[in-house]
Design an enzyme around this catalytic site. Sequence first.
Site, PDB file in Angstrom:
ATOM      1  CG  PHE A  47     -51.756 -38.844  48.625  1.00 27.85           C
ATOM      2  CD1 PHE A  47     -50.889 -39.679  47.936  1.00 27.85           C
ATOM      3  CD2 PHE A  47     -51.921 -37.536  48.201  1.00 27.85           C
ATOM      4  CE1 PHE A  47     -50.193 -39.212  46.827  1.00 27.85           C
ATOM      5  CE2 PHE A  47     -51.239 -37.065  47.102  1.00 27.85           C
ATOM      6  CZ  PHE A  47     -50.366 -37.897  46.416  1.00 27.85           C
ATOM      7  CB  ILE A  48     -50.006 -35.312  52.010  1.00 30.13           C
ATOM      8  CG1 ILE A  48     -50.785 -34.855  50.771  1.00 30.13           C
ATOM      9  CG2 ILE A  48     -48.829 -34.355  52.289  1.00 30.13           C
ATOM     10  CD1 ILE A  48     -51.441 -33.489  50.897  1.00 30.13           C
TER      11      ILE A  48
ATOM     12  CG  ASP B  29     -54.118 -42.299  59.462  1.00 27.98           C
ATOM     13  OD1 ASP B  29     -53.551 -41.600  58.614  1.00 27.98           O
ATOM     14  OD2 ASP B  29     -55.287 -42.731  59.314  1.00 27.98           O
ATOM     15  CG  ASN B  30     -59.409 -42.067  61.898  1.00 31.39           C
ATOM     16  OD1 ASN B  30     -58.887 -41.880  60.802  1.00 31.39           O
ATOM     17  ND2 ASN B  30     -60.534 -41.486  62.263  1.00 31.39           N
TER      18      ASN B  30
ATOM     19  CB  THR C  60     -63.381 -35.024  60.879  1.00 27.59           C
ATOM     20  OG1 THR C  60     -64.299 -36.087  61.008  1.00 27.59           O
ATOM     21  CG2 THR C  60     -61.971 -35.565  60.822  1.00 27.59           C
TER      22      THR C  60
ATOM     23  CE1 TYR D  25     -61.342 -30.334  53.494  1.00 19.75           C
ATOM     24  CE2 TYR D  25     -61.224 -29.486  51.262  1.00 19.75           C
ATOM     25  CZ  TYR D  25     -60.624 -30.088  52.338  1.00 19.75           C
ATOM     26  OH  TYR D  25     -59.307 -30.455  52.274  1.00 19.75           O
TER      27      TYR D  25
ATOM     28  CE  LYS E  51     -58.634 -29.233  56.332  1.00 22.17           C
ATOM     29  NZ  LYS E  51     -57.527 -29.708  57.153  1.00 22.17           N
TER      30      LYS E  51
END
Length: 320
Positions: A11-12, A31-32, A95, A149, A153
């Site tokens: 999206f971004i 991008d996967n 990821t 998450y 990060k």
Amino acid sequence: MRALITGGAGFIGSYLSETLLDEGHEVLVLDNLSTGSIDNIAHIKGRRGFEYFIDTVNNEPLLAELIDRSDVVFHLAAAVGVKLIVEQPVYTIETNVHGTEVVLKHANKKKKLVVIASTSEVYGKSEDVPFREDSDLVLGPTRKHRWAYACSKAIDEFLALAYWKERKLPVIIVRFFNTVGPRQTGQYGMVIPNFVRQALAGEPITVFGDGQQSRSFTHVSDVVWALLKLVDEPRAIGEVINIGNKQETTILKLAERVRELSSSKSPIKMVPYDEAYESGFEDMPRRVPDLTKVTAMIGYETKKTLDDILVQVIDHFRRK
Ligand code: UDP
């Protein structure tokens, strides 16, 4: 300039790609298509200076080559969306941690500027709003998957700052606050696309918890504007920077506003968190950015209000 955007079909990333092309830059997208989609870049696929590679950042030879060809790397590839994170915690952690590790490792070999996309989620359930970049991070227990998450990060941020300190790799860490706009999918739990879809379909609008939790939503174009300014700002290097919008709304008020602006007759349905996510789920009560730093650095100011955002998203869903 030539930019590599990991997660460029997200999206971004897709908005960032388009704006860079509009400004005469070249763009390489890696991008996967895990949460991104080829539809997001369909309208720019044929443009001059645009190339895309459907692969993961774990393809290190390809990643190294693309970094080599670029002047700046925007690392946006990540597992995002609270629903996805709660449902697939192994995938999320691997990821987010491993992806950033390989991007930084290869960028370091050529000392290419890297922008690391982080999140306001790292502030966790702190109630000390507005959140300043040097505020404490308040995370819940490791048994609650949501916090994986924020933690993944936060590790990305630590690692990027370590590369800057120890190896002089230029990095900029940006913390996004609920970035929204047309094309964002509701598939991974994001609230605005979900509310708009429900309102237009005449289905109940599902407000989780008591709806008194608040968020401040930022239009993706404001975020992209800031990203482009920051990569030209030497004072941004080695810094952590909030990018958001100060306009705060409770989720219940958001539901009411979506209903109003879309002239929907959908009922508003309260859904307990346990039912919406997982048993014992913890939400953050408020999330508001302190924008002093980004304003001082690049003269940032948000141009889109929440109503602007909702009108655009409603229009987008009506055309689909
Ligand atoms: N939310 C909701 N209904 C939905 C989806 C989300 O009430 O259908 C709530 C969610 O519990 C959170 C807020 O909306 O309090 C924002 O959720 P989102 O997943 O968009 O972003 P978050 O801020 O949680 O990362």
